[in-house]
Design a protein around this motif. Structure first.
Motif, PDB file in Angstrom:
ATOM      1  N   ARG A 498       0.530  -0.631  -0.053  1.00 41.02           N
ATOM      2  CA  ARG A 498      -0.273   0.421  -0.213  1.00 41.02           C
ATOM      3  C   ARG A 498       1.102   1.485   0.034  1.00 41.02           C
ATOM      4  O   ARG A 498       1.833   0.925   0.557  1.00 41.02           O
ATOM      5  N   PRO A 499       0.450   2.587  -0.672  1.00 41.72           N
ATOM      6  CA  PRO A 499       1.183   3.442  -0.302  1.00 41.72           C
ATOM      7  C   PRO A 499       1.302   3.465   1.148  1.00 41.72           C
ATOM      8  O   PRO A 499       0.728   3.766   1.575  1.00 41.72           O
ATOM      9  N   VAL A 500       2.728   4.255   1.414  1.00 43.68           N
ATOM     10  CA  VAL A 500       3.226   4.709   2.510  1.00 43.68           C
ATOM     11  C   VAL A 500       3.733   6.109   2.692  1.00 43.68           C
ATOM     12  O   VAL A 500       4.569   6.421   1.744  1.00 43.68           O
ATOM     13  N   VAL A 501       3.058   6.865   2.914  1.00 45.90           N
ATOM     14  CA  VAL A 501       3.763   8.316   2.882  1.00 45.90           C
ATOM     15  C   VAL A 501       3.982   9.137   4.335  1.00 45.90           C
ATOM     16  O   VAL A 501       3.744   8.799   5.298  1.00 45.90           O
ATOM     17  N   VAL A 502       5.379  10.420   4.247  1.00 43.74           N
ATOM     18  CA  VAL A 502       5.116  10.633   5.702  1.00 43.74           C
ATOM     19  C   VAL A 502       4.640  12.306   5.383  1.00 43.74           C
ATOM     20  O   VAL A 502       4.325  13.173   4.493  1.00 43.74           O
ATOM     21  N   ARG A 503       4.263  12.741   6.343  1.00 35.28           N
ATOM     22  CA  ARG A 503       3.349  14.550   6.347  1.00 35.28           C
ATOM     23  C   ARG A 503       4.347  15.101   8.138  1.00 35.28           C
ATOM     24  O   ARG A 503       4.576  13.979   8.887  1.00 35.28           O
ATOM     25  N   ASN A 504       4.044  16.261   7.524  1.00 36.18           N
ATOM     26  CA  ASN A 504       4.676  17.011   9.078  1.00 36.18           C
ATOM     27  C   ASN A 504       3.580  17.444  10.585  1.00 36.18           C
ATOM     28  O   ASN A 504       2.044  17.843   9.803  1.00 36.18           O
ATOM     29  N   VAL A 505       3.738  16.146  11.355  1.00 33.65           N
ATOM     30  CA  VAL A 505       2.519  16.098  12.366  1.00 33.65           C
ATOM     31  C   VAL A 505       2.747  18.148  13.113  1.00 33.65           C
ATOM     32  O   VAL A 505       1.496  17.773  13.841  1.00 33.65           O
ATOM     33  N   ALA A 581       8.239  16.028  -1.127  1.00 32.88           N
ATOM     34  CA  ALA A 581       9.860  15.888  -1.512  1.00 32.88           C
ATOM     35  C   ALA A 581      10.241  14.282  -1.523  1.00 32.88           C
ATOM     36  O   ALA A 581       9.249  13.972  -0.998  1.00 32.88           O
ATOM     37  N   LEU A 582      11.210  14.317  -1.672  1.00 32.25           N
ATOM     38  CA  LEU A 582      11.250  12.955  -2.263  1.00 32.25           C
ATOM     39  C   LEU A 582      13.195  12.639  -1.620  1.00 32.25           C
ATOM     40  O   LEU A 582      13.954  13.595  -1.390  1.00 32.25           O
ATOM     41  N   LEU A 617       2.116   9.828  -7.387  1.00 30.96           N
ATOM     42  CA  LEU A 617       3.191   9.805  -7.157  1.00 30.96           C
ATOM     43  C   LEU A 617       3.211   8.410  -5.991  1.00 30.96           C
ATOM     44  O   LEU A 617       4.518   8.110  -5.729  1.00 30.96           O
ATOM     45  N   PRO A 618       2.640   8.840  -4.589  1.00 31.77           N
ATOM     46  CA  PRO A 618       2.624   7.676  -3.828  1.00 31.77           C
ATOM     47  C   PRO A 618       2.566   6.059  -4.242  1.00 31.77           C
ATOM     48  O   PRO A 618       2.960   5.128  -3.863  1.00 31.77           O
ATOM     49  N   GLU A 619       1.644   6.464  -5.476  1.00 31.05           N
ATOM     50  CA  GLU A 619       1.550   4.671  -5.796  1.00 31.05           C
ATOM     51  C   GLU A 619       2.793   4.418  -6.628  1.00 31.05           C
ATOM     52  O   GLU A 619       3.354   2.657  -6.584  1.00 31.05           O
ATOM     53  N   SER A 620       3.307   5.165  -7.373  1.00 30.24           N
ATOM     54  CA  SER A 620       4.319   5.157  -8.280  1.00 30.24           C
ATOM     55  C   SER A 620       5.983   4.592  -7.204  1.00 30.24           C
ATOM     56  O   SER A 620       6.155   3.547  -7.608  1.00 30.24           O
ATOM     57  N   MET A 637      12.005   7.784   0.285  1.00 30.29           N
ATOM     58  CA  MET A 637      11.165   8.400   1.260  1.00 30.29           C
ATOM     59  C   MET A 637      10.027   9.092   0.069  1.00 30.29           C
ATOM     60  O   MET A 637      11.034   9.883  -0.422  1.00 30.29           O
ATOM     61  N   LEU A 638       8.699   9.886   0.882  1.00 31.08           N
ATOM     62  CA  LEU A 638       8.342  10.538   0.320  1.00 31.08           C
ATOM     63  C   LEU A 638       7.310  11.676   0.772  1.00 31.08           C
ATOM     64  O   LEU A 638       6.387  10.712   1.487  1.00 31.08           O
ATOM     65  N   LEU A 639       7.193  12.767   1.220  1.00 28.30           N
ATOM     66  CA  LEU A 639       6.820  13.220   1.652  1.00 28.30           C
ATOM     67  C   LEU A 639       5.430  14.437   0.858  1.00 28.30           C
ATOM     68  O   LEU A 639       5.879  13.884  -0.105  1.00 28.30           O
ATOM     69  N   TYR A 640       4.316  13.427   1.518  1.00 26.25           N
ATOM     70  CA  TYR A 640       2.997  13.929   0.259  1.00 26.25           C
ATOM     71  C   TYR A 640       1.984  14.221   1.483  1.00 26.25           C
ATOM     72  O   TYR A 640       1.177  14.014   2.737  1.00 26.25           O
ATOM     73  N   ASP A 641       2.448  15.854   1.291  1.00 24.38           N
ATOM     74  CA  ASP A 641       1.592  17.338   3.022  1.00 24.38           C
ATOM     75  C   ASP A 641       0.159  17.353   2.245  1.00 24.38           C
ATOM     76  O   ASP A 641       1.291  18.530   1.386  1.00 24.38           O
TER      77      ASP A 641
END
Length: 658
Positions: A498-505, A581-582, A617-620, A637-641
Motif C-alpha cells: 500500500r502507498p505509505v507517505v510521510v506528513r509533518n505532524v 519531497a523525495l 506519486l504515492p502509488e509509483s 521516502m516520500l513527503l506527501y502533505d
C-alpha cells in the motif's frame, strides 16, 4: 406439553449429538464425553474431554490418536485436529476439576471424522450474545445412554461463557453436550462444567470458536485448506444447511425456526439461510476489521464491540433488531456492501449476492429501495489510515516522548479516531521506539477497516521532522510472533502492499499557510513535475530560494533528513510551502556525494518525468518498493502533505524536559 415443532427440534439435536468413546484401539470402549456435528465431517467438543489420566495419575493429552466417535449407533474413527487450548495445557492442570476447567478457555476442540456418516449438522447461532432468560435444552450422552436437561440462562460469566441455571441437574461426564435455544431453534453453546455439589453449570458460547483463527492444526494433513479454520468451518456449516434446505425431504432446522412463535422480525429464517449460504461461497474477509467496517457502515460508528466479527456470517449476526427498526434494510445493505467488497476477487459470486439482495428489497419503502440501489451502483468507499506520533516532551530542542493515535479519514469532515495510546502515554508520553512497538497490533485492525473493495488503503505517517527518516514502509504490522505458522516466505512489508507517505505532524491543527496552499493547488492543476536536487552536505539554499522555486519543483535530497544539514534543508523546504519531497534514508557518504547520489537524483528525475500529476506519486513509490530490484530506490521516502486535507491537531500541550 411439548409441541410438535419442539419435539422435532429435540430430534434433530439428538441426531447431531455424538458420544466420544476414547481410544478406538483400546481393550474396551471408554466413554469420555459428548460432542456435536457442526459441519460435514467435523465434531465440536470441549478440549478437556480429550484429557485423561495416565497410569501415574497425571493428566495427559489423549487426543493424539484415533478416537472412537459413536454417531447414530455406529462407531466411526476420528482425529482431533484443532484444540483451544493446545495439548500442552494439561501439564498445568493439577487442581480439582472445578478450578482448572473454569480457568481453561476457550476449552473447545474440533475432531474430524475419518469415516463417512449420514447424520446432519446442528444449526449454529450467528448471534454474539447468549439467550439470557431463555429456556435451553442440553443434549448429549452419559455413557451409553442419551442425556438431556432443560434450564434457563441467567446470564454471562465472561465474554465467551454463559451460566446454566440451577433448574436442571448437570451430572459429571456430560461435557461437550450441545445447548439449544428452544425458543429460536438454534444451538448457542457447548456444556463446559457443572457447579460443584450444586445444580447448574457453565457453557462455552459459540463465539469462542473465533479463536481458531490463530490455531495451528494438530494433524496438518487433516486440516482445513484455508488459512483460517474458523472461517472454513462456518462456511462449510452454512453451505450444508443451504443445500439441505433446498433439497432435503424432511423438515429442516430452518423449517422449524420458521414455525416457532418466538422467531419474529423482518428477516425470516428462510432468507437468513439463503443469505448465509451465498456469503459462504465468497472469498473470506482478510481480517476482523473488514467485517467491523461494513457493519459500522450499516449501524453506525462504535456499534461493534468485542468479540470482533471475523467471518461474513459474524457480521450478519450483529444486524438483528437495529435501533432505527429497519432490520430488513440493515441486512440487505450489509449484503450489498459485502458484494462490493469482494467484487474484484470474485465478480460472478459478488454479482449473484448483490442481485439477490436487490431482488429481496421489494418490501422496503421506496426511499430505502432507492438507497439500496444507489449503494449497489456506487464504488466501494476507501479510507486513508493516518498514524500520528505527536511530541509531548522535548529535550535540547528535539522531541523525546510521544503520544500516538490512529485515525481513519474518508474526507475533510469525516475523521474517525480508531485507536489512541493509553492514558499514561497520552499524558506523559513514551519513547518513539515504544510508540512504534505499541502501534503495530492496532494498526492491523485499522488497515482492515480502511481497505475497500480489495484495494489496500494508503497510510500517512505523521511525525515531526526529526523523525522523517522512520522507515514505516518496512513495517509488517501485527502482534508479536504473528508471522509464524506455515508461512512459506517473509511477510510482505506494508509499503510494498500500500502507498505509505510521510506528513509533518506539526502542520496539524492550523490553517495551511499561503505558500503551502498555493503551491499544492498549482501542482494539482498541472501534470508536470520537475526535481529540485539538493545535497544534504550543502548549506540549505534558504527559505527565499525554496519559496521562489517554480511551483512544479519537487525537492530531492540525496540522504537522511532527521538531523544535521539534511534537517536544516527539510525545515526550510516545509516553511517555504513544499508539500512534496523525495529523499533516501541510506547513510550518505562522508565528505562528498558519490555515484549513488548522482544515480538517485537521475532516477528521481526519470520518475517525476513519467508521472501524470502529483497524485500518482504515492502509488509509483509503492511500486518501486514492491519491485525490490531497484538499488537506487533503497530507503526512498516520500513527503506527501496535502494542503487541501490538512491534519488535525494531535499533540497535547508539550513541555521541555528539565
Amino acid at each position: 406439553m411439548v409441541s410438535q415443532d419442539e419435539q422435532r427440534l429435540r430430534e434433530l439435536a439428538r441426531r447431531a449429538s455424538v458420544a466420544i468413546e476414547g481410544d478406538l484401539h483400546g481393550e474396551r470402549a471408554e466413554f469420555w464425553g459428548s460432542g456435536l456435528l457442526v459441519a460435514p465431517e467435523w465434531v465440536l467438543t470441549c478440549a478437556h474431554v480429550l484429557v485423561r489420566r495416565d497410569s501415574t495419575g497425571r493428566r495427559r493429552w489423549a487426543g493424539d490418536r484415533e478416537l472412537g466417535i459413536r454417531v447414530g449407533g455406529r462407531l466411526v474413527r476420528g482425529r482431533a485436529v484443532y484444540a483451544l487450548p493446545g495439548p500442552d495445557a494439561p501439564a498445568r492442570w493439577e487442581q480439582d476439576d472445578e478450578a482448572e476447567y473454569s480457568r481453561t478457555m476457550p476449552d473447545l476442540a474440533l475432531i474430524r471424522l475419518l469415516d463417512p456418516v449420514r447424520q446432519g449438522c446442528v444449526w449454529l447461532s450467528d448471534r454474539t450474545v447468549p439467550p439470557v432468560s431463555s429456556q435451553v435444552t442440553m443434549v448429549g450422552w452419559l455413557g451409553q445412554d442419551p442425556w438431556d436437561g432443560t434450564c434457563h440462562v441467567p446470564g454471562n460469566d465472561r465474554i465467551d461463557v454463559f451460566r446454566l441455571g440451577p433448574d436442571s441437574e448437570i451430572p459429571p461426564g456430560v461435557s461437550g453436550s450441545l445447548v439449544v435455544d428452544l425458543a429460536h431453534g438454534r444451538v448457542v453453546g457447548v456444556v463446559k462444567a457443572r457447579r460443584k455439589a450444586r445444580d447448574g453449570g457453565k457453557a462455552v458460547l459459540l463465539t469462542a470458536l473465533r479463536a481458531l483463527a490463530g490455531s495451528p492444526p494438530l494433524v496438518p494433513a487433516l486440516a482445513f485448506d484455508g488459512n483460517d479454520p474458523y472461517q472454513e468451518l462456518v462456511r462449510a456449516h452454512d453451505r450444508w444447511h443451504y443445500q439441505q434446505h433446498r433439497t432435503g425431504a424432511d423438515r429442516t432446522w430452518i423449517d422449524i425456526q420458521g414455525a416457532l412463535p418466538d422467531v419474529i422480525g423482518q428477516w425470516t429464517p428462510y432468507e437468513r439461510v439463503q443469505a448465509l449460504g451465498l456469503l459462504a461461497e465468497l472469498p473470506p474477509p482478510a481480517g476482523p476489521g473488514v467485517v467491523q467496517r461494513l457493519v459500522e457502515q450499516v449501524l453506525g460508528p462504535g456499534t461493534v464491540r468485542e468479540p470482533l466479527p471475523r467471518a461474513w456470517r459474524d457480521g450478519h449476526g450483529l444486524l438483528y433488531e437495529p435501533e432505527d427498526g429497519r432490520e430488513r434494510y440493515a441486512f440487505l445493505s450489509y449484503l450489498v456492501r459485502v458484494a462490493a467488497e469482494v467484487r474484484r476477487q470474485d465478480p460472478a459470486r459478488a454479482e449473484q449476492l448483490r442481485d439477490w439482495a436487490l431482488d429481496h428489497s421489494l418490501e422496503l419503502p421506496t426511499s430505502d429501495r432507492a438507497g439500496l440501489r444507489e449503494l449497489a451502483e456506487s464504488p466501494a468507499a476507501q479510507a486513508t489510515v493516518v498514524v500520528a506520533f505527536a511530541p509531548v516532551v522535548w529535550a535540547d530542542g528535539r522531541p523525546e516522548r510521544f503520544r500516538w493515535e490512529i485515525q481513519l479519514v474518508r474526507g475533510a469532515d469525516d475523521r474517525e479516531v480508531a485507536r489512541v495510546c493509553d492514558e499514561e502515554a497520552d499524558r506523559e508520553g513514551i519513547t518513539f521506539e515504544d510508540a512504534v512497538e505499541q502501534i503495530q497490533e492496532p494498526l492491523v485492525l485499522a488497515l482492515d477497516r480502511a481497505d475497500g473493495a480489495g484495494l489496500p488503503a494508503p497510510v500517512e505517517i505523521a511525525v515531526p521532522v526529526e523523525r522523517f527518516d522512520t522507515v514505516a514502509h518496512a513495517w509488517t504490522p501485527g502482534p508479536p510472533g504473528a508471522a509464524g505458522g506455515r508461512a512459506r516466505r517473509a511477510v510482505r512489508a506494508m509499503g510494498a502492499r500500500r502507498p505509505v507517505v510521510v506528513r509533518n505532524v506539526e502542520r496539524g491543527g492550523r490553517m495551511p499557510p499561503a505558500e503551502w496552499r498555493y503551491r499544492w493547488e498549482e501542482m494539482r492543476r498541472h501534470a508536470e513535475l520537475r526535481p529540485l536536487p539538493l545535497s544534504v552536505l550543502d548549506e540549505s539554499p534558504g527559505y527565499e530560494k525554496l519559496r521562489s522555486a517554480p511551483w512544479e519543483s519537487v525537492p530531492v535530497l540525496c540522504g537522511p533528513v532527521g538531523d544535521g544539514r539534511g534537517l536544516d534543508i527539510m525545515l526550510d523546504v516545509l516553511e517555504a510551502g513544499h508539500g512534496l519531497a523525495l529523499w533516501r534514508t541510506t547513510a550518505h557518504p562522508d565528505g562528498a556525494c558519490d555515484g549513488s547520489c548522482l544515480e538517485f537524483q537521475h532516477q528521481a528525475d526519470l520518475l517525476l518525468a513519467r508521472l501524470e500529476g502529483a497524485g500518482a506519486l504515492p502509488e509509483s513509490v509503492r511500486a518501486l518498493r514492491a519491485g525490490g530490484d531497484c538499488s537506487w530506490a533503497e530507503g526512498i521516502m516520500l513527503l506527501y502533505d496535502d494542503a487541501l486535507l490538512p491534519l488535525p491537531e494531535f499533540a497535547r500541550p508539550s513541555y521541555e524536559a528539565s
